[in-house]
Write an enzyme that holds these catalytic residues in place. Sequence first.
Site, short mmCIF file in Angstrom:
data_model
loop_
_atom_site.label_atom_id
_atom_site.label_comp_id
_atom_site.label_asym_id
_atom_site.label_seq_id
_atom_site.Cartn_x
_atom_site.Cartn_y
_atom_site.Cartn_z
N SER A 50 0.80 -1.22 0.00
CA SER A 50 0.00 0.00 0.00
C SER A 50 0.83 1.28 0.00
CB SER A 50 -0.97 -0.01 1.17
OG SER A 50 -0.29 -0.31 2.37
N HIS A 63 -5.60 -3.68 -2.01
CA HIS A 63 -5.38 -2.75 -3.14
C HIS A 63 -5.38 -3.47 -4.49
CE1 HIS A 63 -4.66 1.17 -1.24
NE2 HIS A 63 -4.13 0.49 -0.23
N LYS A 82 -12.34 -0.12 -0.90
CA LYS A 82 -11.47 0.64 -1.80
C LYS A 82 -12.11 0.64 -3.20
CE LYS A 82 -7.50 0.38 1.15
NZ LYS A 82 -6.74 -0.58 1.94
C1 LIG Z 1 -6.83 -0.74 3.40
C2 LIG Z 1 -6.26 -2.05 3.76
C3 LIG Z 1 -6.90 -2.86 4.70
C4 LIG Z 1 -8.12 -2.39 5.46
O1 LIG Z 1 -9.26 -2.42 4.67
P1 LIG Z 1 -10.58 -1.66 5.21
O2 LIG Z 1 -11.67 -2.31 4.47
O3 LIG Z 1 -10.39 -0.21 4.93
O4 LIG Z 1 -10.63 -1.94 6.68
C5 LIG Z 1 -6.37 -4.09 4.95
N1 LIG Z 1 -5.25 -4.52 4.32
C6 LIG Z 1 -4.61 -3.77 3.41
C7 LIG Z 1 -3.40 -4.31 2.73
C8 LIG Z 1 -5.09 -2.49 3.11
O5 LIG Z 1 -4.45 -1.75 2.20
#
Ligand SMILES: *Cc1c(COP(=O)(O)O)cnc(C)c1O
Length: 402
Positions: free
Chosen positions: A190, A218, A249
């Site tokens: 990320s 992602h 996302k």
């Molecule tokens: C954003 C993210 C999460 C968390 O996801 P949410 O649905 O926002 O709680 C978990 N793991 C990774 C790798 C992320 O980038």
Amino acid sequence: MSQTSTATVSHRLDFLKDEIQRLKDDHLYQELRPFDGMQGAEIQMEGRPILNFSSNNYLGLTNHPKLMAAAKQAIDEYGVGAGAVRTIIGTMRIHNELEEKLARFKHCEATLVLQSGFTANMAAIPPIVGEGDVIISDELNHASIIDAVRLSRGAAKDIFPHSNMSALESVLKKHKNARRKLIVTDGVFSMDGDIAKLPEIVALAEKHNAIVMVDDAHGSGVLGDHGRGTVDHFGLHGRVDIVVGTMSKALGTMGGYVASTQAMRDIMINKARPILFSTPHPPSVVASCIAAVELLESDDSLMKKLWYNTRYFKAGMKSIGLPIESETPLCPVIVGTSEKAQKLSQRLFEEGIYGRAIVYPTVAADRARVRIIINATHTQAHLDRCIETFEKIGKELDLLHR
Ligand SMILES: *Cc1c(COP(=O)(O)O)cnc(C)c1O
């Protein structure tokens, strides 16, 4: 700043003010920056228009008419709350429907939906490891994986240097006598936007008899056929044991899921604490998630636009002397010191571009950056303005390598 002038105040919490001052002194203090209207490429912030280059809303689904209509209809049909945890009386038919749809979409036996990607990691890891087992984790894995590992009582952990496959193999050999080995990695990292070396990870796991889990937050909706994710991108269906995804996302709504086997689903229903002790999504959120998966399945034009925009942006940034190393729409503009990254972000904001600075300890102290995230909703004019602004400020701050 306080939210009301009528609050009665407890002075027993005043010690927190010292901690806040320390954060400010170290340039680590964060403030929330609200915007008006819908999440999108063009937003209103502090009373003026800003181009949004920080959102994980990769496909622009946060305000897609089909998702919004589905949520409204579900409110009329089912109300606004689930009323209890899944295992008591909180499983509505629509919750299972989403999970069946996701399982078909991900080409796996079964899925379980959680409140978020964060809680999906909490649900997936602790129930499957214990005394005598080892969790093997990439050093750049997401905080929710790190916390889930911490909550996995009894299991040992071992961290390997980022995407270093010979180091991973050494760790696997070191733990050859462990009862079970679980390798955990982000699918798309990320902060750097690079993709895990999944074919090599899977080969090593098969050689050393380890379970593989990928957190594809992602990658969901971004990589693979119609956004099926990193496993699909590499053609590894059936060779990765557990995939965590998020619908918060690219899918534009909210929620996480664990895509795996029926047995994995059943064990989480019985043992995962976010299932047993926290209420699931209201039906409106579930309905918009269903609409998002249906949209992905039926149409990949938004994904194609996302990747077209990504290539366009990266080519433009390269031509001005700010090449971007990532493999995905997640574009770190690495500038060095935290101070430089903060300054770049501030100047971008003054020029009408929103790109967040990311500094130590989230990234190494000498690799501070502004993280730009490309969305399908950016127009060519938006991308051009972003690139031109980087060129202008890049000259001011002496960042361009030409
Ligand atoms: C954003 C993210 C999460 C968390 O996801 P949410 O649905 O926002 O709680 C978990 N793991 C990774 C790798 C992320 O980038």
